[in-house]
Design an enzyme around this catalytic site. Structure first.
Site, PDB file in Angstrom:
ATOM      1  N   LYS A 295      -1.371  12.949   2.657  1.00  0.00           N
ATOM      2  CA  LYS A 295      -1.959  13.001   1.320  1.00  0.00           C
ATOM      3  C   LYS A 295      -3.296  12.264   1.386  1.00  0.00           C
ATOM      4  CE  LYS A 295       2.819  12.175   0.632  1.00  0.00           C
ATOM      5  NZ  LYS A 295       3.430  13.337   0.140  1.00  0.00           N
TER       6      LYS A 295
ATOM      7  N   HIS B 232       8.564   6.133  -5.075  1.00  0.00           N
ATOM      8  CA  HIS B 232       7.975   6.990  -4.051  1.00  0.00           C
ATOM      9  C   HIS B 232       6.972   6.258  -3.162  1.00  0.00           C
ATOM     10  CE1 HIS B 232       5.845  10.831  -2.704  1.00  0.00           C
ATOM     11  NE2 HIS B 232       7.115  11.072  -2.456  1.00  0.00           N
TER      12      HIS B 232
ATOM     13  N   HIS C   6       2.345  16.656   5.755  1.00  0.00           N
ATOM     14  CA  HIS C   6       2.799  15.769   4.679  1.00  0.00           C
ATOM     15  C   HIS C   6       1.722  14.752   4.304  1.00  0.00           C
ATOM     16  CE1 HIS C   6       5.801  12.777   2.903  1.00  0.00           C
ATOM     17  NE2 HIS C   6       6.017  13.898   2.240  1.00  0.00           N
TER      18      HIS C   6
ATOM     19  N   ASP D   1       3.747 -11.148   6.164  1.00  0.00           N
ATOM     20  CA  ASP D   1       3.068 -12.452   6.060  1.00  0.00           C
ATOM     21  C   ASP D   1       1.863 -12.431   5.120  1.00  0.00           C
ATOM     22  OD1 ASP D   1       4.913 -13.581   7.765  1.00  0.00           O
ATOM     23  OD2 ASP D   1       3.658 -13.412   9.548  1.00  0.00           O
TER      24      ASP D   1
ATOM     25  N   LYS E  64       5.471   3.973  -0.135  1.00  0.00           N
ATOM     26  CA  LYS E  64       5.805   3.684   1.259  1.00  0.00           C
ATOM     27  C   LYS E  64       4.923   2.526   1.698  1.00  0.00           C
ATOM     28  CE  LYS E  64       6.692   8.354   0.947  1.00  0.00           C
ATOM     29  NZ  LYS E  64       6.236   9.235  -0.140  1.00  0.00           N
TER      30      LYS E  64
ATOM     31  N   ASP F  72     -17.594  13.580  -0.096  1.00  0.00           N
ATOM     32  CA  ASP F  72     -18.941  13.443   0.457  1.00  0.00           C
ATOM     33  C   ASP F  72     -18.985  12.618   1.738  1.00  0.00           C
ATOM     34  OD1 ASP F  72     -19.695  14.932  -1.688  1.00  0.00           O
ATOM     35  OD2 ASP F  72     -20.864  13.390  -2.678  1.00  0.00           O
TER      36      ASP F  72
END
Length: 487
Positions: free
Chosen positions: A407, A224, A405, A231, A226, A412
């Site tokens: 996340k 899952h 979507h 380089d 991404k 604080d």
């Protein structure tokens, strides 16, 4: 003859109950959480044969014999590499904020690495800007490009990335592409994999889905992450799959997907590359050697506007429940504000308790979720948690500008968490995931601005109206809540 049939029937009945007893014992000795164990036991007792097949297929964290062996070996070698990195003390920030200190200590003890300084950091809020930046960086690549995505769907700007990647490979850049088999099923049905391989790109289908493998490996453990690495210096990660929203899931009726990605330049890219090399070796058995010399050329440090970043990698082969423990740590560390954005809100009991406790302590807790979700199961299951959250004073916002979507967690206004992790059991305990932690008030202000933009496009859930919702809705919510440990 009657005796034969009688004996046969008794043997079948005995075998049937012996099988149920054996699976029951197996569920209990795994020492899972009580809700998790109870959910599986009820499924097994209500639908015995289907429940047993489902448990043997989905109930245990089993990556497969070969991948498990590789994962154990990789973590040992990775730990050695990380210990060697510790000798380069100028890459580490020894000072952390009070809010960040507990999390950084946890990850240093469990992962063997602290926050790395000297990174340039930028948040990208649109898919167009992300994909165009990726194309530009690929065009400037000199040595190597590594990518891993859960979903790669051809069409639109995603094709521009594919063409840029093939052009880079043809000019001598070593390109590796790791795509999840289930998430990228449409990609592997097109001509793109062959086109890329013909251009010299190493394309690997991660965790192949097959009925023949259903009892050899848990099929719902997914890759899952991404990540884009260029380089050993430039990195991207966040919530966005390699898709153009204009061409992605248009038939689902939830609007365009809204994502948040981070682009980083600096030494943290090399650390992320070590995680990638582990994923690559687990899947292919081939080792990607880390940079042999850690110097200012390999890991360039920037003195101006630099950010200290910690990487948390979770999944099979990595420290057990590290992301779950990390989230609990930051939530309990919060003192003033806690803002969470997630598309799938199906938390563990411990996380739910931590969030509610934070609100009871006086922390201003806000959770932003999409009003319309692409998963019916998650849509109803997440609503089963609303009542308890609202009763504790948590503000829940339902985003109406598409499928949110992103996340992210902001604690604080200082500590930012951005990555691929959903607040559901699958992300917390099963999948290969990655999270960036940035201990910096400047980044916190930028993330706060983005989260407030989400809130401005959202509807606040009214606690009184929610308590008066239809009874049939409550029944459906509780029904799907029953399956929440399995989602």
């Amino acid at each position: 003859m009657i005796t034969f049939y009688t004996i046969t029937n008794w043997l079948l009945i005995f075998s049937y109950w012996l099988l149920i007893a054996g699976v029951t014992l197996r569920v209990l000795i795994k020492r899972r959480s009580v809700p998790f164990a109870m959910a599986w036991l009820l499924i097994i007792y209500i639908l015995p044969l289907l429940g047993i097949i489902a448990y043997l297929s989905l109930g245990e964290l089993y990556l497969g014999k070969l991948r498990t062996k590789r994962a154990r070996t990789i973590w040992l070698s990775t730990s050695i590499w990380l210990r060697n990195l510790k000798s380069h003390q100028d890459f580490y920030d020894k000072q952390n904020s009070d809010i960040a200190q507990p999390l950084f200590q946890l990850c240093e003890k469990r992962q063997g690495i602290a926050g790395v300084k000297g990174n340039q950091f930028e948040l990208l809020t649109t898919s167009n800007s992300t994909l165009k930046n990726v194309v530009q960086d690929i065009q400037l690549a000199l040595n190597n490009i590594e990518m891993v995505f859960y979903i790669w769907q051809p069409g639109g700007l995603a094709d521009d990335v594919a063409k840029a990647l093939m052009a880079a490979s043809r000019r001598g850049v070593h390109c590796r592409l790791l795509l999840d088999s289930a998430g990228s099923v449409e990609f592997f049905r097109t001509d793109w994999p062959n086109l890329m391989r013909n251009a010299g790109i190493d394309v690997v289908e991660a965790l192949p889905v097959s009925l023949l493998r259903i009892f050899l490996r848990r099929m719902d453990i997914r890759q899952h992450r991404k990540v884009v690495l260029i380089d050993n210096h430039i990195a991207y990660t966040g919530s966005m799959n390699l898709v153009d929203p204009l061409f992605f899931k248009q038939e689902s009726g939830v609007g365009q997907w809204v994502d948040l990605m981070a682009r980083i330049e600096g030494p943290i890219a090399t650390v992320m590359g070590i995680i990638y090399s582990g994923d690559w070796e687990i899947e292919t058995g081939k080792h990607i050697p880390p940079p042999s010399v850690l110097n200012h050329t390999t890991l360039p440090l920037k003195k101006t506007n630099d950010h200290t970043i910690l990487v948390i990698a979770s999944g099979p082969g990595f420290p057990k429940e590290i992301i779950h423990q990390s989230l609990l740590t930051v939530i309990y560390s919060s003192k003033k504000t806690l803002i969470i954005t997630t598309p799938y809100l199906v938390p563990s009991d411990n996380l739910l308790h931590a969030i509610c406790t934070a609100s009871y302590r006086g922390v201003d807790v806000k959770i932003v979720v999409p009003r319309h979700n692409d998963s019916i199961l998650v849509r109803w299951a997440s609503r089963a948690f609303f009542s308890e959250l609202l009763e504790s004073g948590v503000k829940i916002y339902q985003f109406e500008g598409g499928l949110l979507h992103s996340k992210s967690i902001l604690v604080d206004g200082q500590l930012s968490l951005i990555g691929t992790v959903n607040l559901d059991m699958r992300s917390l305990l099963l999948n290969f995931e990655i999270t960036l932690v940035i201990d910096d008030d400047k980044c916190g202000r930028e993330l706060s601005r983005i989260q407030n933009e989400y809130i401005s496009q959202s509807r606040l859930v009214d606690a009184l109206l929610w308590s008066q919702r239809a009874y049939w809705k409550r029944i459906i919510e509780r029904l799907f809540y029953f399956f929440s440990p399995l989602l």
